[in-house]
Design an enzyme around this catalytic site. Structure first.
Site, PDB file in Angstrom:
ATOM      1  N   ARG A   1       0.965  -1.223  -0.101  1.00 45.88           N
ATOM      2  CA  ARG A   1       0.075   0.000  -0.145  1.00 45.88           C
ATOM      3  C   ARG A   1       0.754   1.241   0.098  1.00 45.88           C
ATOM      4  O   ARG A   1       0.350   2.312  -0.634  1.00 45.88           O
ATOM      5  CB  ARG A   1      -0.866   0.214   1.445  1.00 45.88           C
ATOM      6  CG  ARG A   1      -1.971  -0.942   1.161  1.00 45.88           C
ATOM      7  CD  ARG A   1      -2.543  -1.306   2.457  1.00 45.88           C
ATOM      8  NE  ARG A   1      -3.867  -2.164   2.377  1.00 45.88           N
ATOM      9  CZ  ARG A   1      -3.552  -3.442   3.080  1.00 45.88           C
ATOM     10  NH1 ARG A   1      -2.217  -3.917   3.336  1.00 45.88           N
ATOM     11  NH2 ARG A   1      -4.542  -4.483   3.032  1.00 45.88           N
TER      12      ARG A   1
ATOM     13  N   ASP B   1      -9.283  -4.668   8.334  1.00 49.95           N
ATOM     14  CA  ASP B   1      -8.502  -5.613   9.199  1.00 49.95           C
ATOM     15  C   ASP B   1      -9.036  -6.355  10.208  1.00 49.95           C
ATOM     16  O   ASP B   1      -8.995  -7.554  10.416  1.00 49.95           O
ATOM     17  CB  ASP B   1      -7.251  -4.896   9.317  1.00 49.95           C
ATOM     18  CG  ASP B   1      -6.506  -4.118   8.497  1.00 49.95           C
ATOM     19  OD1 ASP B   1      -5.472  -4.204   7.907  1.00 49.95           O
ATOM     20  OD2 ASP B   1      -7.184  -3.042   7.963  1.00 49.95           O
TER      21      ASP B   1
ATOM     22  N   ARG C   1     -11.632  -9.000   8.849  1.00 41.86           N
ATOM     23  CA  ARG C   1     -10.929 -10.030   8.423  1.00 41.86           C
ATOM     24  C   ARG C   1     -10.503 -10.968   9.649  1.00 41.86           C
ATOM     25  O   ARG C   1     -10.739 -12.279   9.728  1.00 41.86           O
ATOM     26  CB  ARG C   1      -9.757  -9.541   7.477  1.00 41.86           C
ATOM     27  CG  ARG C   1     -10.037  -9.139   6.249  1.00 41.86           C
ATOM     28  CD  ARG C   1      -8.986  -8.708   5.331  1.00 41.86           C
ATOM     29  NE  ARG C   1      -9.095  -8.461   3.925  1.00 41.86           N
ATOM     30  CZ  ARG C   1      -8.771  -7.379   3.508  1.00 41.86           C
ATOM     31  NH1 ARG C   1      -7.680  -6.687   3.698  1.00 41.86           N
ATOM     32  NH2 ARG C   1      -9.107  -7.086   2.087  1.00 41.86           N
TER      33      ARG C   1
ATOM     34  N   HIS D   1      -3.241   0.427   8.387  1.00 47.79           N
ATOM     35  CA  HIS D   1      -3.809  -0.416   7.680  1.00 47.79           C
ATOM     36  C   HIS D   1      -2.899  -0.816   6.831  1.00 47.79           C
ATOM     37  O   HIS D   1      -2.522   0.056   5.669  1.00 47.79           O
ATOM     38  CB  HIS D   1      -5.145   0.167   6.978  1.00 47.79           C
ATOM     39  CG  HIS D   1      -5.558  -0.574   5.820  1.00 47.79           C
ATOM     40  ND1 HIS D   1      -6.203  -1.822   6.068  1.00 47.79           N
ATOM     41  CD2 HIS D   1      -5.812  -0.456   4.471  1.00 47.79           C
ATOM     42  CE1 HIS D   1      -6.486  -2.176   4.634  1.00 47.79           C
ATOM     43  NE2 HIS D   1      -6.400  -1.378   3.837  1.00 47.79           N
TER      44      HIS D   1
HETATM   45  P1  6V0 Z   1      -9.636   1.357  -9.398  1.00 46.18           P
HETATM   46  O1  6V0 Z   1     -10.598   0.547  -9.691  1.00 46.18           O
HETATM   47  O2  6V0 Z   1      -8.740   1.730 -10.344  1.00 46.18           O
HETATM   48  O3  6V0 Z   1     -10.581   2.946  -9.288  1.00 46.18           O
HETATM   49  C1  6V0 Z   1     -10.049   4.127  -8.987  1.00 46.18           C
HETATM   50  C2  6V0 Z   1     -10.843   5.099  -9.600  1.00 46.18           C
HETATM   51  O4  6V0 Z   1     -10.347   6.543  -9.325  1.00 46.18           O
HETATM   52  C3  6V0 Z   1     -10.805   5.129 -11.154  1.00 46.18           C
HETATM   53  O5  6V0 Z   1     -12.270   5.156 -11.432  1.00 46.18           O
HETATM   54  C4  6V0 Z   1     -10.355   6.378 -11.573  1.00 46.18           C
HETATM   55  O6  6V0 Z   1     -10.742   7.043 -12.883  1.00 46.18           O
HETATM   56  C5  6V0 Z   1     -10.599   7.500 -10.495  1.00 46.18           C
HETATM   57  N1  6V0 Z   1      -9.638   8.486 -10.283  1.00 46.18           N
HETATM   58  C6  6V0 Z   1      -8.422   8.669 -10.488  1.00 46.18           C
HETATM   59  N2  6V0 Z   1      -7.975   9.615 -10.177  1.00 46.18           N
HETATM   60  C7  6V0 Z   1      -8.880  10.561  -9.927  1.00 46.18           C
HETATM   61  C8  6V0 Z   1      -9.096  11.941  -9.545  1.00 46.18           C
HETATM   62  N3  6V0 Z   1      -8.125  12.616  -9.546  1.00 46.18           N
HETATM   63  N4  6V0 Z   1     -10.368  12.144  -9.416  1.00 46.18           N
HETATM   64  C9  6V0 Z   1     -11.194  11.544  -9.412  1.00 46.18           C
HETATM   65  N5  6V0 Z   1     -11.307  10.236  -9.639  1.00 46.18           N
HETATM   66  C10 6V0 Z   1     -10.025   9.734 -10.074  1.00 46.18           C
HETATM   67  O7  6V0 Z   1      -9.184   1.332  -8.087  1.00 46.18           O
HETATM   68  P2  6V0 Z   1      -9.871   0.662  -6.636  1.00 46.18           P
HETATM   69  O8  6V0 Z   1     -10.984   1.045  -6.649  1.00 46.18           O
HETATM   70  O9  6V0 Z   1      -9.573  -0.871  -6.869  1.00 46.18           O
HETATM   71  O10 6V0 Z   1      -8.951   1.262  -5.609  1.00 46.18           O
HETATM   72  C11 6V0 Z   1      -9.152   2.446  -5.068  1.00 46.18           C
HETATM   73  C12 6V0 Z   1      -8.332   2.799  -3.808  1.00 46.18           C
HETATM   74  O11 6V0 Z   1      -8.904   2.312  -2.793  1.00 46.18           O
HETATM   75  C13 6V0 Z   1      -7.124   2.109  -4.023  1.00 46.18           C
HETATM   76  O12 6V0 Z   1      -5.996   3.277  -3.610  1.00 46.18           O
HETATM   77  C14 6V0 Z   1      -6.698   0.994  -3.147  1.00 46.18           C
HETATM   78  O13 6V0 Z   1      -5.793   0.635  -2.546  1.00 46.18           O
HETATM   79  C15 6V0 Z   1      -7.910   1.416  -2.154  1.00 46.18           C
HETATM   80  N6  6V0 Z   1      -8.380   0.317  -1.163  1.00 46.18           N
HETATM   81  C16 6V0 Z   1      -8.531   0.764  -0.029  1.00 46.18           C
HETATM   82  C17 6V0 Z   1      -9.009  -0.134   0.882  1.00 46.18           C
HETATM   83  C18 6V0 Z   1      -9.184  -0.046   2.349  1.00 46.18           C
HETATM   84  O14 6V0 Z   1      -9.222  -1.121   3.408  1.00 46.18           O
HETATM   85  N7  6V0 Z   1      -9.156   1.352   2.712  1.00 46.18           N
HETATM   86  C19 6V0 Z   1      -9.437  -1.613   0.720  1.00 46.18           C
HETATM   87  C20 6V0 Z   1      -9.340  -1.854  -0.755  1.00 46.18           C
HETATM   88  C21 6V0 Z   1      -8.790  -0.835  -1.926  1.00 46.18           C
END
Ligand code: 6V0
Length: 315
Positions: free
Chosen positions: A91, A151, A154, A178
């Protein structure tokens, strides 16, 4: 709070990738908000998701794509945008890119929704909770990260499997980062209302550090194991975010292991997870939980790790 539509309650989800879309769907099916606004740099994606969501709604909840001015009057703005972990990445590897995104978008949220509560899920979530706190200018109680809520879920699930009992009968938590330095609080863990050792004795289970170590490894490495297979994780975090939203909107004073800014375990100005109380004004400290010596040491280490990531980012 009754699980019924809260009239006039708007939630904004920024970033509608795997996490954001699962979160919006979970919120929609929960029926606890009346409006879900989706914002993404990919406007077509936000529009498509909101159209699809509206076809799943059997209630008064409506979803629509929007832009930053639509954050006005939102009760909570959930941030899930940015890059996610790819197979083999930690992360923390995402810190620089996602911090730059937070520094870009959070002032916009603060401009249009100066009274909202910011709920950060983008990783590394502790680092980005701190970055978002600074970028928003909001008070401490209105910026939080999903932290170790996932976490903790889980760990409870895996312990439930191990003891063949519902996770609801497991009282356990993970605190700290996390991420790879999260800390399972074994000294306070109980099963079915009994301390771990007593429960094991009463049920003839072995009470062995090696077993708990393995259980925590499975907890800590769950994201890596899921990402290796399906490429991302989404449902667990979506359910965790719903739990947080319910506690805030329902004004329940529920304690959850969310990430908040403060001084922790001898380290100043970081965001990290410890149990915090959630209600309609946001997130509030509770009495510090009593940790044993080893857990305290691990929390110091986890706190220092987050501080060092923040120093690298120069924030
Ligand atoms: P993804 O599926 O790539 O989605 C990310 C989205 O963000 C996409 O639709 C992009 O277009 C959009 N995006 C990118 N830059 C911008 C911006 N500047 N403004 C607006 N939209 C933007 O990623 P996913 O949804 O899988 O993950 C998103 C984030 O969540 C990542 O950093 C993961 O690591 C995090 N997670 C956090 C978790 C937690 O427990 N906190 C758990 C799972 C994933």
């Amino acid at each position: 709070m009754a699980e019924s539509i809260s009239k006039g309650v708007k939630i904004v989800v920024i970033g509608v990738g795997s996490v954001g879309s699962a979160t919006a769907y979970t919120l929609l099916l929960s029926g606890i908000v009346s409006e879900i606004v989706l914002i993404d740099v990919n406007k077509d994606k936000a529009e498509g998701e909101s159209m699809d969501l509206n076809h799943a709604a059997s209630s008064d909840t409506k979803s629509r794509a929007g832009d930053y001015p639509d954050c006005a009057d939102a009760a909570i703005v959930i941030v899930t945008c940015g890059i996610n972990q790819k197979h083999g990445q930690t992360r923390m590897d995402l810190a620089a890119k996602n911090a730059a995104i937070m520094q870009d978008i959070i002032p916009n949220v603060a401009k249009y929704a100066p009274d909202t509560i910011l709920l950060i899920a983008t990783n590394p979530v502790d680092v980005l909770t701190y970055v978002s706190y600074k970028a928003s200018g909001f008070p401490l109680n209105r910026v939080l990260g999903s932290g170790t809520v996932l976490d903790t879920a889980r760990l409870k699930y895996i312990l439930g499997e191990h003891f063949d009992i519902s996770p609801d009968s497991v009282d356990a938590c993970v605190i700290g980062e996390h991420g790879d330095s999260g800390v399972p609080v074994w000294s306070l863990t109980s099963i079915d209302g009994m301390k771990l050792r007593d429960y094991c004795e009463s049920k003839n289970h072995s009470h062995d550090d090696a077993i708990y170590h393995k259980i925590f490894e499975q907890t800590r490495d769950a994201a890596y194991d899921i990402i290796k297979r399906k490429g991302y994780t989404s449902y667990g975090i979506a359910a965790g975010l719903l739990r947080i939203v319910k506690a805030i909107l329902g004004d329940t004073n529920t304690k959850l292991t969310v990430s908040t800014v403060g001084d922790y375990y001898g380290v100043e100005n970081i965001a990290i997870s410890v149990p915090m109380k959630l209600n309609k004004s946001g997130v509030h400290p509770t009495d510090q939980i009593p940790l044993d010596e080893k857990e305290t040491e691990l929390m110091k280490k986890s706190s220092r790790q987050i501080k060092s990531a923040l120093k690298n980012l120069k924030v």
